[in-house]
Design a protein around this motif. Structure first.
Motif, PDB file in Angstrom:
ATOM      1  N   ALA A 126     -44.487   6.752 -10.518  1.00 14.16           N
ATOM      2  CA  ALA A 126     -43.225   7.486 -10.644  1.00 14.16           C
ATOM      3  C   ALA A 126     -42.109   6.616 -10.086  1.00 14.16           C
ATOM      4  CB  ALA A 126     -43.304   8.800  -9.865  1.00 14.16           C
ATOM      5  N   GLU A 127     -40.866   6.959 -10.446  1.00 18.98           N
ATOM      6  CA  GLU A 127     -39.686   6.245  -9.942  1.00 18.98           C
ATOM      7  C   GLU A 127     -38.869   7.209  -9.085  1.00 18.98           C
ATOM      8  OE1 GLU A 127     -38.584   3.128 -10.101  1.00 18.98           O
ATOM      9  OE2 GLU A 127     -40.042   2.314 -11.506  1.00 18.98           O
ATOM     10  N   PRO A 128     -38.892   7.040  -7.751  1.00 12.95           N
ATOM     11  CA  PRO A 128     -38.072   7.899  -6.888  1.00 12.95           C
ATOM     12  C   PRO A 128     -36.683   7.298  -6.664  1.00 12.95           C
ATOM     13  CG  PRO A 128     -39.595   6.630  -5.544  1.00 12.95           C
ATOM     14  CD  PRO A 128     -39.855   6.245  -6.976  1.00 12.95           C
ATOM     15  N   PHE A 129     -35.666   8.158  -6.719  1.00 15.59           N
ATOM     16  CA  PHE A 129     -34.276   7.755  -6.530  1.00 15.59           C
ATOM     17  C   PHE A 129     -33.568   8.757  -5.632  1.00 15.59           C
ATOM     18  CE2 PHE A 129     -35.270   6.337 -10.881  1.00 15.59           C
ATOM     19  CZ  PHE A 129     -34.832   5.029 -10.861  1.00 15.59           C
ATOM     20  N   ILE A 130     -32.568   8.285  -4.918  1.00 11.80           N
ATOM     21  CA  ILE A 130     -31.552   9.162  -4.349  1.00 11.80           C
ATOM     22  C   ILE A 130     -30.385   9.064  -5.325  1.00 11.80           C
ATOM     23  CG2 ILE A 130     -29.867   9.516  -2.504  1.00 11.80           C
ATOM     24  CD1 ILE A 130     -32.624  10.283  -1.607  1.00 11.80           C
ATOM     25  N   VAL A 131     -29.934  10.216  -5.820  1.00 12.41           N
ATOM     26  CA  VAL A 131     -28.862  10.255  -6.808  1.00 12.41           C
ATOM     27  C   VAL A 131     -27.668  10.982  -6.201  1.00 12.41           C
ATOM     28  CG1 VAL A 131     -28.203  10.977  -9.138  1.00 12.41           C
ATOM     29  CG2 VAL A 131     -30.591  10.392  -8.640  1.00 12.41           C
ATOM     30  N   THR A 132     -26.502  10.390  -6.348  1.00 13.84           N
ATOM     31  CA  THR A 132     -25.259  11.037  -5.945  1.00 13.84           C
ATOM     32  C   THR A 132     -24.442  11.297  -7.196  1.00 13.84           C
ATOM     33  OG1 THR A 132     -25.290   9.846  -3.842  1.00 13.84           O
ATOM     34  CG2 THR A 132     -23.189  10.853  -4.497  1.00 13.84           C
ATOM     35  N   VAL A 133     -24.043  12.552  -7.361  1.00 20.12           N
ATOM     36  CA  VAL A 133     -23.224  12.945  -8.504  1.00 20.12           C
ATOM     37  C   VAL A 133     -21.832  13.246  -7.966  1.00 20.12           C
ATOM     38  CG1 VAL A 133     -22.928  14.579 -10.404  1.00 20.12           C
ATOM     39  CG2 VAL A 133     -25.232  13.948  -9.651  1.00 20.12           C
ATOM     40  N   ASP A 134     -20.857  12.494  -8.417  1.00 18.15           N
ATOM     41  CA  ASP A 134     -19.477  12.723  -7.999  1.00 18.15           C
ATOM     42  C   ASP A 134     -18.873  13.841  -8.835  1.00 18.15           C
ATOM     43  OD1 ASP A 134     -19.384  10.766  -6.006  1.00 18.15           O
ATOM     44  OD2 ASP A 134     -18.967   9.198  -7.478  1.00 18.15           O
TER      45      ASP A 134
ATOM     46  N   THR B 113     -44.359   0.821   0.894  1.00 18.88           N
ATOM     47  CA  THR B 113     -43.070   0.152   0.956  1.00 18.88           C
ATOM     48  C   THR B 113     -42.113   1.062   1.699  1.00 18.88           C
ATOM     49  OG1 THR B 113     -41.348  -1.028  -0.294  1.00 18.88           O
ATOM     50  CG2 THR B 113     -42.195   0.990  -1.280  1.00 18.88           C
ATOM     51  N   VAL B 114     -41.258   0.488   2.497  1.00 20.73           N
ATOM     52  CA  VAL B 114     -40.276   1.241   3.268  1.00 20.73           C
ATOM     53  C   VAL B 114     -38.892   0.889   2.743  1.00 20.73           C
ATOM     54  CG1 VAL B 114     -39.258   1.582   5.561  1.00 20.73           C
ATOM     55  CG2 VAL B 114     -41.736   1.259   5.332  1.00 20.73           C
ATOM     56  N   THR B 115     -38.086   1.910   2.507  1.00 24.05           N
ATOM     57  CA  THR B 115     -36.696   1.709   2.124  1.00 24.05           C
ATOM     58  C   THR B 115     -35.846   2.372   3.187  1.00 24.05           C
ATOM     59  OG1 THR B 115     -37.296   1.726  -0.223  1.00 24.05           O
ATOM     60  CG2 THR B 115     -34.963   2.081   0.319  1.00 24.05           C
ATOM     61  N   ARG B 116     -35.089   1.582   3.911  1.00 22.23           N
ATOM     62  CA  ARG B 116     -34.248   2.114   4.980  1.00 22.23           C
ATOM     63  C   ARG B 116     -33.043   2.850   4.406  1.00 22.23           C
ATOM     64  NH1 ARG B 116     -37.722   2.196   9.054  1.00 22.23           N
ATOM     65  NH2 ARG B 116     -38.613   0.148   9.432  1.00 22.23           N
ATOM     66  N   LYS B 117     -32.520   3.769   5.186  1.00 23.84           N
ATOM     67  CA  LYS B 117     -31.393   4.608   4.775  1.00 23.84           C
ATOM     68  C   LYS B 117     -30.264   3.751   4.205  1.00 23.84           C
ATOM     69  CE  LYS B 117     -28.210   8.084   6.529  1.00 23.84           C
ATOM     70  NZ  LYS B 117     -27.849   8.897   7.694  1.00 23.84           N
ATOM     71  N   GLY B 118     -29.851   4.105   2.985  1.00 25.67           N
ATOM     72  CA  GLY B 118     -28.739   3.415   2.330  1.00 25.67           C
ATOM     73  C   GLY B 118     -29.070   2.037   1.800  1.00 25.67           C
ATOM     74  N   LYS B 119     -30.327   1.600   1.870  1.00 26.21           N
ATOM     75  CA  LYS B 119     -30.702   0.235   1.469  1.00 26.21           C
ATOM     76  C   LYS B 119     -31.483   0.175   0.162  1.00 26.21           C
ATOM     77  CE  LYS B 119     -29.018  -1.620   5.194  1.00 26.21           C
ATOM     78  NZ  LYS B 119     -27.798  -2.367   5.154  1.00 26.21           N
ATOM     79  N   GLY B 120     -31.570   1.292  -0.576  1.00 24.23           N
ATOM     80  CA  GLY B 120     -32.263   1.272  -1.860  1.00 24.23           C
ATOM     81  C   GLY B 120     -31.524   0.407  -2.862  1.00 24.23           C
ATOM     82  N   VAL B 121     -32.254  -0.120  -3.835  1.00 26.11           N
ATOM     83  CA  VAL B 121     -31.646  -0.935  -4.883  1.00 26.11           C
ATOM     84  C   VAL B 121     -30.751  -0.037  -5.724  1.00 26.11           C
ATOM     85  CG1 VAL B 121     -32.095  -2.355  -6.926  1.00 26.11           C
ATOM     86  CG2 VAL B 121     -33.592  -2.537  -4.930  1.00 26.11           C
TER      87      VAL B 121
ATOM     88  N   GLN C 245     -30.036   5.165  -6.210  1.00 28.87           N
ATOM     89  CA  GLN C 245     -30.642   4.177  -5.319  1.00 28.87           C
ATOM     90  C   GLN C 245     -32.146   4.293  -5.479  1.00 28.87           C
ATOM     91  OE1 GLN C 245     -29.468   4.648  -1.214  1.00 28.87           O
ATOM     92  NE2 GLN C 245     -28.228   2.828  -1.401  1.00 28.87           N
ATOM     93  N   SER C 246     -32.778   3.237  -5.953  1.00 29.89           N
ATOM     94  CA  SER C 246     -34.230   3.225  -6.092  1.00 29.89           C
ATOM     95  C   SER C 246     -34.857   3.184  -4.706  1.00 29.89           C
ATOM     96  CB  SER C 246     -34.675   2.005  -6.893  1.00 29.89           C
ATOM     97  OG  SER C 246     -36.080   1.955  -6.961  1.00 29.89           O
ATOM     98  N   LEU C 247     -35.848   4.043  -4.485  1.00 27.02           N
ATOM     99  CA  LEU C 247     -36.471   4.138  -3.160  1.00 27.02           C
ATOM    100  C   LEU C 247     -37.804   3.406  -3.061  1.00 27.02           C
ATOM    101  CD1 LEU C 247     -35.732   7.872  -2.321  1.00 27.02           C
ATOM    102  CD2 LEU C 247     -34.460   5.834  -1.622  1.00 27.02           C
ATOM    103  N   ALA C 248     -38.296   2.869  -4.165  1.00 27.64           N
ATOM    104  CA  ALA C 248     -39.592   2.187  -4.114  1.00 27.64           C
ATOM    105  C   ALA C 248     -39.590   0.945  -5.000  1.00 27.64           C
ATOM    106  CB  ALA C 248     -40.707   3.147  -4.533  1.00 27.64           C
ATOM    107  N   ALA C 249     -38.480   0.241  -5.022  1.00 27.83           N
ATOM    108  CA  ALA C 249     -38.334  -0.918  -5.910  1.00 27.83           C
ATOM    109  C   ALA C 249     -39.373  -1.999  -5.639  1.00 27.83           C
ATOM    110  CB  ALA C 249     -36.930  -1.500  -5.779  1.00 27.83           C
TER     111      ALA C 249
END
Length: 182
Positions: free
Chosen positions: A108-116, A78-86, A97-101
């Motif tokens: 495993a569940e890969p995510f990009i996480v942003t912490v403010d 599965t491909v998740t384009r930049k900024g398009k994760g669930v 942002q889920s990277l393999a929804a």
């Protein structure tokens, strides 16, 4: 965002009822009080990603089904384009942002996480399994039990996520990292 939380909550409630799992069984499995679980299931409180992951395991479905209402279809890649994760809202200071929804039977569940940067009290959480974090941008203080580890861009950590842990962005700037929950 509140509407999205309600949609996820409704899916959970429907699947739980279909499977005949009681509210007490679910709250016990998640190790949260009955009232807190009911707030999750009624869409009154956002569900942390780690709890959502555990709910999906108990219900025997992919987490993405709960998030999107759609069954993952991809078996080989599965491909998740930049900024398009669930997007998954966890706590106000964390954005996931889920990277393999769309991938079926993930291990495993890969995510990009942003912490403010956070001016409020740090809240810890824990969830079964293990977690790998790789810092992409900024600096992050990771608190695991009584340990405080500062991670900078390019640093990584692998830890037992059943231990209480929390993340804090440093230097008044957001921190972004790759998180893989197993």
């Amino acid at each position: 965002m509140q509407e999205r939380i309600k949609e996820v909550a409704d899916r959970i409630k429907e699947l739980r009822n279909i499977l005949g799992i009681s509210i007490d069984d679910m709250s016990g499995y998640l190790k949260v009080g009955r009232e807190k679980y009911l707030r999750y299931e009624n869409g009154e409180e956002d569900i942390p990603a780690s709890v959502l992951y555990e709910i999906s395991r108990k219900l025997g479905v992919e987490m993405s089904i709960l998030l999107t209402g759609e069954t993952p279809r991809m078996h080989y890649f599965t491909v998740t384009r930049k900024g398009k994760g669930v997007s998954v809202e966890r706590r106000k200071q964390y954005k996931y942002q889920s990277l393999a929804a769309n991938f079926i039977n993930k291990k495993a569940e890969p995510f990009i996480v942003t912490v403010d940067p956070n001016k409020t009290e740090v809240q810890t959480n824990s969830h079964p399994g293990q977690e790998f974090n790789y810092i992409l941008e900024g600096s992050l203080k990771l608190i695991i039990r009584d340990n405080e580890i500062v991670l900078n861009e390019g640093d990584s950590i692998y830890f037992d996520s059943s231990c209480e842990h929390a993340m804090v962005a440093l230097n008044g700037r957001p921190a972004k990292f790759l998180a893989i929950i197993m």
